[in-house]
Design a protein around this motif. Structure first.
Motif, mmCIF file in Angstrom:
data_model
loop_
_atom_site.group_PDB
_atom_site.id
_atom_site.type_symbol
_atom_site.label_atom_id
_atom_site.label_comp_id
_atom_site.label_asym_id
_atom_site.label_seq_id
_atom_site.Cartn_x
_atom_site.Cartn_y
_atom_site.Cartn_z
ATOM 1 N N TYR A 130 37.751 42.380 37.374
ATOM 2 C CA TYR A 130 39.145 41.912 37.434
ATOM 3 C C TYR A 130 39.955 42.769 36.469
ATOM 4 C CZ TYR A 130 38.183 39.593 32.970
ATOM 5 O OH TYR A 130 37.852 39.336 31.663
ATOM 6 N N ARG A 131 41.265 42.570 36.484
ATOM 7 C CA ARG A 131 42.091 43.340 35.557
ATOM 8 C C ARG A 131 42.423 42.492 34.332
ATOM 9 N NH1 ARG A 131 43.089 48.204 37.212
ATOM 10 N NH2 ARG A 131 43.263 48.567 39.471
ATOM 11 N N ALA A 132 42.224 43.072 33.162
ATOM 12 C CA ALA A 132 42.582 42.395 31.921
ATOM 13 C C ALA A 132 44.100 42.411 31.751
ATOM 14 C CB ALA A 132 41.893 43.074 30.748
ATOM 15 N N GLU A 133 44.577 41.798 30.678
ATOM 16 C CA GLU A 133 46.030 41.681 30.493
ATOM 17 C C GLU A 133 46.736 43.036 30.416
ATOM 18 O OE1 GLU A 133 48.007 38.060 28.563
ATOM 19 O OE2 GLU A 133 46.356 38.625 27.213
ATOM 20 N N ASP A 134 46.069 44.042 29.882
ATOM 21 C CA ASP A 134 46.700 45.369 29.782
ATOM 22 C C ASP A 134 46.587 46.148 31.089
ATOM 23 O OD1 ASP A 134 44.052 46.028 29.916
ATOM 24 O OD2 ASP A 134 43.957 47.078 27.993
ATOM 25 N N GLY A 135 46.052 45.516 32.129
ATOM 26 C CA GLY A 135 45.962 46.175 33.425
ATOM 27 C C GLY A 135 44.690 46.975 33.625
ATOM 28 N N SER A 136 43.930 47.154 32.570
ATOM 29 C CA SER A 136 42.690 47.926 32.716
ATOM 30 C C SER A 136 41.600 47.043 33.312
ATOM 31 C CB SER A 136 42.253 48.479 31.363
ATOM 32 O OG SER A 136 41.888 47.410 30.512
ATOM 33 N N TYR A 168 30.464 44.859 30.868
ATOM 34 C CA TYR A 168 30.019 46.196 31.251
ATOM 35 C C TYR A 168 31.160 47.188 31.093
ATOM 36 C CZ TYR A 168 26.349 43.485 33.526
ATOM 37 O OH TYR A 168 25.334 42.615 33.776
ATOM 38 N N ASP A 169 30.792 48.422 30.780
ATOM 39 C CA ASP A 169 31.799 49.477 30.786
ATOM 40 C C ASP A 169 32.235 49.737 32.216
ATOM 41 O OD1 ASP A 169 32.154 50.660 28.018
ATOM 42 O OD2 ASP A 169 29.959 50.539 28.169
ATOM 43 N N VAL A 170 33.531 49.769 32.391
ATOM 44 C CA VAL A 170 34.049 50.081 33.722
ATOM 45 C C VAL A 170 35.241 51.007 33.549
ATOM 46 C CG1 VAL A 170 35.352 47.904 33.751
ATOM 47 C CG2 VAL A 170 34.944 49.103 35.896
ATOM 48 N N VAL A 171 35.274 52.046 34.355
ATOM 49 C CA VAL A 171 36.300 53.083 34.233
ATOM 50 C C VAL A 171 36.939 53.299 35.594
ATOM 51 C CG1 VAL A 171 36.715 55.532 33.744
ATOM 52 C CG2 VAL A 171 35.106 54.220 32.337
ATOM 53 N N GLU A 172 38.245 53.478 35.575
ATOM 54 C CA GLU A 172 38.996 53.694 36.810
ATOM 55 C C GLU A 172 39.260 55.190 36.928
ATOM 56 O OE1 GLU A 172 42.335 51.227 36.446
ATOM 57 O OE2 GLU A 172 42.597 50.960 38.602
ATOM 58 N N ARG A 173 38.770 55.806 37.965
ATOM 59 C CA ARG A 173 38.998 57.243 38.106
ATOM 60 C C ARG A 173 38.901 57.644 39.578
ATOM 61 N NH1 ARG A 173 35.702 61.271 34.354
ATOM 62 N NH2 ARG A 173 36.909 60.139 32.789
ATOM 63 N N ASP A 174 39.814 58.507 39.976
ATOM 64 C CA ASP A 174 39.821 59.022 41.355
ATOM 65 C C ASP A 174 39.845 57.885 42.377
ATOM 66 O OD1 ASP A 174 39.643 61.645 40.378
ATOM 67 O OD2 ASP A 174 37.453 61.535 40.292
ATOM 68 N N PHE A 193 38.495 55.115 42.294
ATOM 69 C CA PHE A 193 37.298 54.277 42.291
ATOM 70 C C PHE A 193 37.165 53.538 40.966
ATOM 71 C CE2 PHE A 193 36.004 57.590 45.369
ATOM 72 C CZ PHE A 193 35.570 56.791 46.405
ATOM 73 N N LEU A 194 36.433 52.449 40.995
ATOM 74 C CA LEU A 194 36.005 51.749 39.780
ATOM 75 C C LEU A 194 34.553 52.143 39.539
ATOM 76 C CD1 LEU A 194 37.467 48.327 40.865
ATOM 77 C CD2 LEU A 194 38.298 49.661 38.912
ATOM 78 N N TRP A 195 34.284 52.702 38.387
ATOM 79 C CA TRP A 195 32.927 53.157 38.047
ATOM 80 C C TRP A 195 32.342 52.218 37.012
ATOM 81 C CZ3 TRP A 195 31.082 57.267 40.803
ATOM 82 C CH2 TRP A 195 32.025 58.073 41.462
ATOM 83 N N ILE A 196 31.149 51.742 37.259
ATOM 84 C CA ILE A 196 30.540 50.795 36.326
ATOM 85 C C ILE A 196 29.220 51.345 35.793
ATOM 86 C CG2 ILE A 196 29.189 49.477 38.021
ATOM 87 C CD1 ILE A 196 30.101 46.919 36.501
ATOM 88 N N TRP A 197 28.929 50.989 34.548
ATOM 89 C CA TRP A 197 27.681 51.391 33.875
ATOM 90 C C TRP A 197 26.920 50.114 33.544
ATOM 91 C CZ3 TRP A 197 25.520 56.107 32.451
ATOM 92 C CH2 TRP A 197 24.470 56.077 31.533
ATOM 93 N N LEU A 198 25.766 49.942 34.145
ATOM 94 C CA LEU A 198 25.017 48.691 33.983
ATOM 95 C C LEU A 198 23.968 48.741 32.883
ATOM 96 C CD1 LEU A 198 24.273 47.938 37.750
ATOM 97 C CD2 LEU A 198 26.113 46.986 36.364
ATOM 98 N N GLY A 199 23.625 49.965 32.451
ATOM 99 C CA GLY A 199 22.484 50.110 31.548
ATOM 100 C C GLY A 199 22.853 49.943 30.088
ATOM 101 N N ASP A 200 22.107 50.644 29.264
ATOM 102 C CA ASP A 200 22.314 50.619 27.816
ATOM 103 C C ASP A 200 23.719 51.150 27.520
ATOM 104 O OD1 ASP A 200 22.322 50.929 25.133
ATOM 105 O OD2 ASP A 200 20.558 52.254 25.036
ATOM 106 N N PRO A 201 24.588 50.321 26.922
ATOM 107 C CA PRO A 201 25.972 50.742 26.679
ATOM 108 C C PRO A 201 26.041 52.024 25.849
ATOM 109 C CG PRO A 201 25.722 48.389 26.239
ATOM 110 C CD PRO A 201 24.347 48.939 26.455
ATOM 111 N N ALA A 202 25.051 52.257 25.020
ATOM 112 C CA ALA A 202 25.060 53.451 24.171
ATOM 113 C C ALA A 202 25.097 54.733 25.003
ATOM 114 C CB ALA A 202 23.833 53.452 23.261
ATOM 115 N N GLY A 203 24.585 54.633 26.225
ATOM 116 C CA GLY A 203 24.512 55.839 27.050
ATOM 117 C C GLY A 203 25.696 56.035 27.978
#
Lengths: 352, 352, 352
Positions: free
Chosen positions: A35-41, A98-104, A106-116
């Protein structure tokens, strides 16, 4: 086996989260709420209340926080439980975000170890943006097949000459499919670039297939056809297919960039996101409509049923365990599987 | 457990392959493609491309050869790969073909060791041909039950007195089914003839059931009712049921030959092919229509649901593991299971 | 795990057996046939013929006896085979019968050791009878969830403040569910009485929720809200919810008695029987209709989907194995699970 977690996956289209929209999707076995947080991200949470495992996606989103519809617990975008109507919001109630990034787009998600979660390793799908929006054809399919079968289908584009023979309308077409000549006479050039795979098919000084012929300045002269794919281990692939008059600079080519993202839902099912643009007939709306119909039909009614039939044939046996006969056209798919297995083994060794 | 392979199975009706028709059917666990070769004779191939396990039945048949719709490989009726558009048609690309024989309007397939495919051991269903075509009633049912439960149902015809009591319309019928007297007072005579089983029910000098009474020259006089079954281990059964005035030569009997073929699809599902003819009321079309309706209703709405209910009751336990109470009427079914188990054990010992 | 057998379960409503009606229902894994014997009392048999495992519920009931529709065996209400048309009705053909008792409009069945079937231990649901019949709202739901998840839902009534927030129409309601105050500020008083559990929620000198406010003589004065549940290990629960002007005798309260019986069908599915009456607005048919609609909607479209979603989240892992975070509101549910586990362990130890 298992599924990679330390990888960026396409979780959805950016605009699925427009106007307060949410996404509840299982990705690589994990139930995810986007979902989108208050800042739209974009924000991504484990879609499961720690109290009784109710899906948070059944709840309410307010000021960037998610409230469980079952007993009212509230979580912020980092998964912190910030309200427990029945007691203290202790940290034992926190859930995974989870880390999620909006690019091109698409929404890109990283499910693993956040450090990576290195955003530099997000697949590059920017070539889509380079072409006009009015040429966009995109869609989503839910397929009852292992994501690698779906990937194989793109890494071996020779199937188009047969499975999509009507759509491709070969110059040498005839009623007899046994006379079809593959458009690429040679296997592709395959190169590993880090964990990615670059796959280049080329047909030089050839009579191009009919759909390409009519995009050439001189249809009767020799032309080069090319299909280039970059595969990323998360199942996203960037494609570039086109035609160019032989001997001319490729900047004059008619071409079509595309993304095919095969995000594993489970080990037997796949989210298939596709997006196609083009640099020719950009404002020809009639052509656009017809192309869209043709592509959607090919993906939904030809590729998907064929791949789901393969999956059914495998039932309780993996693809490799059934010992498939390898052809020259499988070189890229086989290489991608080796990379995937290597990454998975390494990830699972660390995890143990 | 498992399923016999070294046996002739009914794969379908001959005329399913008319006019370019094909059959894609799983038989004893094997996906099979049946079609007619150029000379008109039936061909059977493993319905799976060795390359990526695509069903060949999705492909194209041309001049007796099958082309895979996915990447264009072509196979001849012997399973030899005769064309690989992407390289050499090496023998590693060959697939299994199967012996298939057309006889008595059925297609018979042999899935096991080709060396054992003796056409002399094809079940004899020729008694169907001896009766006029206009009396034919035939059908196909796909049943969610083990083929042996389906076989049991035919080997113990006493169920007809209860399950099909309306259809049978007993002379001693009444509203109270607890008063029904089985038409055969004694267990059948069961005889092993090689791997076959001959099962003969006989009711001598009796008042026949109503449907038979009206086929007798003298309905008020004593008559003999008979039901004779020959069971073959592949699940095909030849039936002969009829009635005869007591003391008269059986050549005067009114009778009905039938085939009930229970071909295992998997260990939980069965292809049920049935065909019934008769030597009485041969040109009575009204009777024929009514009989067809009655039989189809009995097989589809009485037998099949009852047997599928049995199967559901067995869930993860085999029929014998549940220790059924054996009655006198089960003598043939029990014997058939013993033969089947013996053959299966012998086949699996060899295979190991 | 497993399911309790030595316990009284709700098998159905008494009137399901009216006018020759029968019930074929799987209860705690056992297929059960319920019908009325000749004297009108309910009878319960294992719904499976010992011969070929046909469901007896497909058969015919005559003079209190059940005849199998497949081959005609007849059983009396004690499960004794009293007729075998194909031989002797030997005792090896007998089937299991079960104790079944009709009480408080329910049919109670005992599946375990008959020696333990003490009718004194049948749950007491008599408080339903104390209210007028015209206030009755009742229903049945088949839920794809473990019965304990269904029980938890009733033992933690705090969920109503969130999941059923529209139905409850709180006095402090607003568009923002994050501002909801649970109606019961404190955890319930939980007491074990033998194998039962008494759970009492109380909100004293409070502003009651809107649906209760309008049932009070003086809506603006303080009131006490109460919800009391008695849980029985077979999954039946007696509820009493109401409101009373603070300081007044409870005999003046507006209240609603209810039964929620969660009878396990299997370890993944539940029969949910509910019945609700009330002592207020007894003859207000418009209110009655609206209340019925609201309750059925809440149970079917809010509770059931939420609990089935929980169940799906558990897939192959039990609820406790997933380590749920325990809140103060879970005290009764946790205690009930401990009692259940204790009884199950004791029963299974004896059985081994």
């Amino acid at each position: 086996m298992g599924l990679l977690k330390n990888i960026w996956y396409v979780a959805g289209w950016s605009d699925e989260l427009a106007d307060g929209g949410t996404i509840a999707r299982i990705i690589a076995g994990e139930p995810i709420l986007l979902y989108r947080a208050e800042d739209g991200s974009p924000a991504a949470l484990h879609d499961e209340c720690p109290h009784r495992f109710a899906p948070l996606s059944s709840g309410w989103i307010k000021q960037g926080k998610v409230q469980c519809a079952y007993h009212g617990l509230i979580f912020d975008r980092r998964g912190r439980c910030v309200h427990n109507p029945h007691g203290t919001a202790v940290s034992a109630l926190d859930i995974r975000s989870y880390d999620v990034v909006e690019r091109d787009d698409f929404l890109w998600i990283w499910l693993g170890d956040p450090a990576g979660a290195d955003i530099m390793s997000i697949p590059d799908m920017s070539m889509l943006a380079s072409q006009p929006d009015q040429t966009l054809i995109r869609g989503y399919l839910h397929a009852a097949a292992h994501h690698q079968l779906m990937v194989d289908n793109i890494l071996d584009l020779s199937h188009a000459d047969y499975l999509h023979k009507e759509a491709a309308r070969f110059a040498d077409s005839s009623d007899d499919p046994s006379l079809i000549t593959p458009r690429y006479p040679n296997p592709p050039k395959v190169e590993e670039i880090g964990d990615r795979l670059s796959v280049k098919w080329l047909s030089e000084r050839a009579t191009p297939i009919e759909i390409w012929q009519r995009e050439l300045p001189d249809p009767s002269a020799d032309a080069d056809m090319f299909s280039e794919v970059v595969w990323y281990p998360g199942g996203a692939m960037a494609l570039l297919t086109g035609v160019n008059q032989s001997g001319k600079d490729r900047s004059a080519a008619a071409f079509s960039p595309a993304v095919h993202a095969m995000t594993p839902e489970t080990e037997e099912t796949t989210h298939y996101f596709y997006a196609v643009k083009r640099n020719y007939r950009v404002d020809d709306t009639a052509y656009h409509e017809q192309l869209a119909t043709t592509l959607v039909d090919a993906f939904s009614n030809q590729d998907q049923p064929m791949i789901e039939a393969q999956q059914r044939r495998m039932a309780r046996q993996s693809f490799m365990a059934k010992k498939p006969a390898l052809l020259s056209i499988d070189v890229a798919a086989a290489r991608a599987r080796r990379i995937y297995d290597r990454l998975l083994l390494s990830e699972q060794s660390v995890a143990t």
